[in-house]
Design a protein around this motif. Structure first.
Motif, PDB file in Angstrom:
ATOM      1  N   HIS A   1      -8.636   2.884   1.932  1.00  9.88           N
ATOM      2  CA  HIS A   1      -8.737   3.099   3.449  1.00  9.88           C
ATOM      3  C   HIS A   1      -9.793   2.619   4.397  1.00  9.88           C
ATOM      4  O   HIS A   1     -11.016   2.405   4.388  1.00  9.88           O
ATOM      5  CB  HIS A   1      -8.523   4.537   3.877  1.00  9.88           C
ATOM      6  CG  HIS A   1      -6.963   4.903   3.069  1.00  9.88           C
ATOM      7  ND1 HIS A   1      -7.167   5.339   1.624  1.00  9.88           N
ATOM      8  CD2 HIS A   1      -5.763   4.617   3.488  1.00  9.88           C
ATOM      9  CE1 HIS A   1      -5.646   5.613   1.361  1.00  9.88           C
ATOM     10  NE2 HIS A   1      -5.266   5.259   2.207  1.00  9.88           N
TER      11      HIS A   1
ATOM     12  N   HIS B   1      -4.227   0.378   6.669  1.00  8.73           N
ATOM     13  CA  HIS B   1      -4.293   0.775   8.780  1.00  8.73           C
ATOM     14  C   HIS B   1      -5.099  -0.198   9.235  1.00  8.73           C
ATOM     15  O   HIS B   1      -4.552  -0.525   9.813  1.00  8.73           O
ATOM     16  CB  HIS B   1      -4.721   2.609   8.589  1.00  8.73           C
ATOM     17  CG  HIS B   1      -3.722   3.321   7.798  1.00  8.73           C
ATOM     18  ND1 HIS B   1      -2.723   3.131   7.926  1.00  8.73           N
ATOM     19  CD2 HIS B   1      -4.318   3.194   6.297  1.00  8.73           C
ATOM     20  CE1 HIS B   1      -2.367   4.363   7.086  1.00  8.73           C
ATOM     21  NE2 HIS B   1      -3.319   4.529   5.942  1.00  8.73           N
TER      22      HIS B   1
ATOM     23  N   HIS C   1       0.393  -1.122  -0.298  1.00 11.59           N
ATOM     24  CA  HIS C   1      -0.319   0.043   0.084  1.00 11.59           C
ATOM     25  C   HIS C   1       0.953   1.444  -0.059  1.00 11.59           C
ATOM     26  O   HIS C   1       1.645   1.518   1.288  1.00 11.59           O
ATOM     27  CB  HIS C   1      -0.807  -0.429   1.431  1.00 11.59           C
ATOM     28  CG  HIS C   1      -1.904   1.485   1.331  1.00 11.59           C
ATOM     29  ND1 HIS C   1      -3.242   1.483   1.807  1.00 11.59           N
ATOM     30  CD2 HIS C   1      -1.337   3.139   1.223  1.00 11.59           C
ATOM     31  CE1 HIS C   1      -3.503   2.301   2.275  1.00 11.59           C
ATOM     32  NE2 HIS C   1      -2.424   3.195   1.778  1.00 11.59           N
TER      33      HIS C   1
ATOM     34  N   ASP D   1       3.005   3.400   3.095  1.00  8.12           N
ATOM     35  CA  ASP D   1       2.041   4.027   2.794  1.00  8.12           C
ATOM     36  C   ASP D   1       2.781   5.563   2.712  1.00  8.12           C
ATOM     37  O   ASP D   1       2.338   6.461   2.540  1.00  8.12           O
ATOM     38  CB  ASP D   1       1.204   3.937   3.949  1.00  8.12           C
ATOM     39  CG  ASP D   1      -0.498   5.156   4.029  1.00  8.12           C
ATOM     40  OD1 ASP D   1      -0.091   5.125   2.778  1.00  8.12           O
ATOM     41  OD2 ASP D   1      -0.561   5.425   5.196  1.00  8.12           O
TER      42      ASP D   1
ATOM     43  N   HIS E   1       1.463   5.950  -2.266  1.00 10.74           N
ATOM     44  CA  HIS E   1       0.596   6.752  -3.171  1.00 10.74           C
ATOM     45  C   HIS E   1       1.790   7.290  -4.339  1.00 10.74           C
ATOM     46  O   HIS E   1       2.697   7.923  -2.879  1.00 10.74           O
ATOM     47  CB  HIS E   1      -0.030   7.688  -2.818  1.00 10.74           C
ATOM     48  CG  HIS E   1      -1.326   7.378  -1.113  1.00 10.74           C
ATOM     49  ND1 HIS E   1      -2.411   7.545  -1.756  1.00 10.74           N
ATOM     50  CD2 HIS E   1      -1.188   6.544  -0.154  1.00 10.74           C
ATOM     51  CE1 HIS E   1      -3.083   6.869  -0.017  1.00 10.74           C
ATOM     52  NE2 HIS E   1      -2.254   6.272  -0.212  1.00 10.74           N
TER      53      HIS E   1
END
Ligand code: GUN
Ligand code: ZN
Length: 431
Positions: free
Chosen positions: A230, A269, A75, A320, A77
């Motif tokens: 999320h 998360h 995960h 993340d 971005h």
């Protein structure tokens, strides 16, 4: 046929060290070998035996460096690479202050391509061979990422981030355009080369019920793709979700009600879960993704890794970035260890290494294909120097077994520990 033989210390896994005794499922060879034919690993075992049996292989002898499956980041971005380590905000303010203005720049395909190239090279330099990324609302941001990954022959997972409310005007799509654009992208990209598509509603606060429903329908029509989002990251976020979806039983229900809970779902998360949410995630076989540097950096909370593993949930590990503060899965393992300690539990280095490789691969439903140092897997490999800096080397000199030799690199290592990275059977060289 190109045949490579890598010699060194080798570490692989036969099972999940979070479920049973870690020693029963780890396979360590202090003089091991990994045979690569074309793009796959075809054998692992004694280095000397493999050398004798394959005199035609090109040999790279890494001495006492550690050869492992490449790290799998479950995960992140990529559009947030430029704002990593931005000061002073918690989740909602952090999104509004730093993240959304940066993501707005990705309407420019050249900018997206530049950041995708940079992110993938940073990942590889840190030993990460697979990234699972959110993109931005712009379809071009997805194409740029998949193009950049294909040019490096990397296995990646990504999708167009969907948001039709509670985001700036220039970062909103609609229920219909999110459906149409995601559908076109997955039809073009899913399963092309090493690319996997993930339907990507950012999180329920930035999607209307109509958008969640449209994306749930798209997933039902394409059940082989992944879905990433999320879940229950910060308390104020959870309060906000309750206000936006008053009829929902809990945060997970805002996905479940619209067909966005499933085995191929990845929920980033998952810190502040209710018992019902844990039960449902287990029942459907979904995966939660632990993002420890992000959880401490943004101030989210302490993920209950052992509690959720014992409850039977699949767990992946992730940076993340840019909410996470490092591109390194070594630093990420260190943060997972530290959070474990704050919860009164010392994760073993075998468990940390498993999470960063096999665990994340399982979460992505790519078990045996990536994150695995064994026959049949793609040859995505990292070679670690266990004495890469003076501070680590002096501690390493005192080590009396593999785990004691590896743990200082997990806790203090970074890209300086990466000797080599192999992607699909070829040694990666930065351009
Ligand atoms: N929740 C919704 N969007 C994001 C994001 O970009 N980063 C993190 N850490 N949490 C989110
Ligand atoms: Zn995230």
């Amino acid at each position: 046929m190109t045949k490579h033989l890598l010699l060194g210390q080798t570490l692989g896994f036969l099972g999940n060290p979070l479920r049973g005794e870690w020693a029963d499922v780890t396979r360590f060879d202090s003089a091991g070998g990994v045979l690569i034919e074309e793009e796959r690993i075809t054998k692992t075992g004694s280095g000397a035996a493999l050398r004798a049996a394959h005199p035609d292989a090109q040999v790279t002898d890494y001495g006492d460096a550690l050869i492992s499956a490449g790290f799998v980041d479950a995960h992140m971005h990529y559009p947030q690479t430029g704002i990593i380590a931005s000061w002073g905000k918690q989740l909602i303010d952090w999104l509004n202050t730093y993240t959304f203005p940066e993501e707005a720049k990705f309407h420019d395909r050249a900018y997206a391509h530049d950041v995708a190239d940079r992110t993938l090279d940073l990942a590889l330099a840190h030993g990460t061979t697979t990234l699972t990324s959110f993109c931005t609302i712009h379809p071009d941001s997805v194409e740029a990422f998949f193009d950049a990954a294909a040019s490096r022959n990397m296995a990646v997972v990504a999708g167009k981030t969907c948001m039709d409310r509670n985001a700036p005007d220039n970062l909103r799509d609609t229920a219909q355009s999110a459906y149409d654009d995601s559908k076109a992208l997955l039809e073009t990209w899913h399963g092309r080369g090493r690319t996997t598509y993930a339907i990507t509603p950012r999180f329920s606060p930035t999607s209307t019920p109509e958008q969640l429903e449209a994306l749930g329908a798209l997933w039902a029509e394409n059940p082989d793709v992944l879905m990433q989002t999320h879940l229950s990251e910060q308390r104020p976020e959870i309060e906000w979700v309750h206000g936006l979806f008053p009829q929902a039983r809990d945060y997970l229900d805002t996905y479940e009600a619209f067909g966005l809970l499933g085995e191929k779902g990845l929920y980033g998360h998952a810190i502040h879960l209710e018992p019902r949410e844990i039960d449902r995630l287990r029942e459907v076989g979904a995966s939660v993704v632990h993002c420890p540097t992000s959880n401490t950096f943004i101030g989210s909370g302490l993920f209950d890794l052992m509690g959720l593993a014992t409850a039977g949930l699949q767990i992946g590990l992730a940076t993340d970035t840019g909410g996470g503060s490092s591109f390194s899965m070594l630093r990420t393992m260190a943060a997972a260890y530290e959070i474990g300690q704050l919860r009164g539990l010392a994760l073993h280095p075998a468990q940390l290494m498993w999470l960063a490789t096999e665990g994340s691969a399982r979460a992505l439903h790519m078990s045996g294909e990536i994150g695995h140092l064994g026959a049949g897997a793609m040859a995505d490999i990292v070679v670690l120097d266990l004495a890469a800096t003076p501070a680590i080397a002096q501690r390493h000199a005192q080590a009396n077994d593999l785990w004691d030799a590896l743990f200082p690199t997990i806790m203090m290592g970074d890209d300086r520990a990466i000797i080599d990275v192999w992607v699909a059977g070829a040694r990666w060289e930065q351009n």
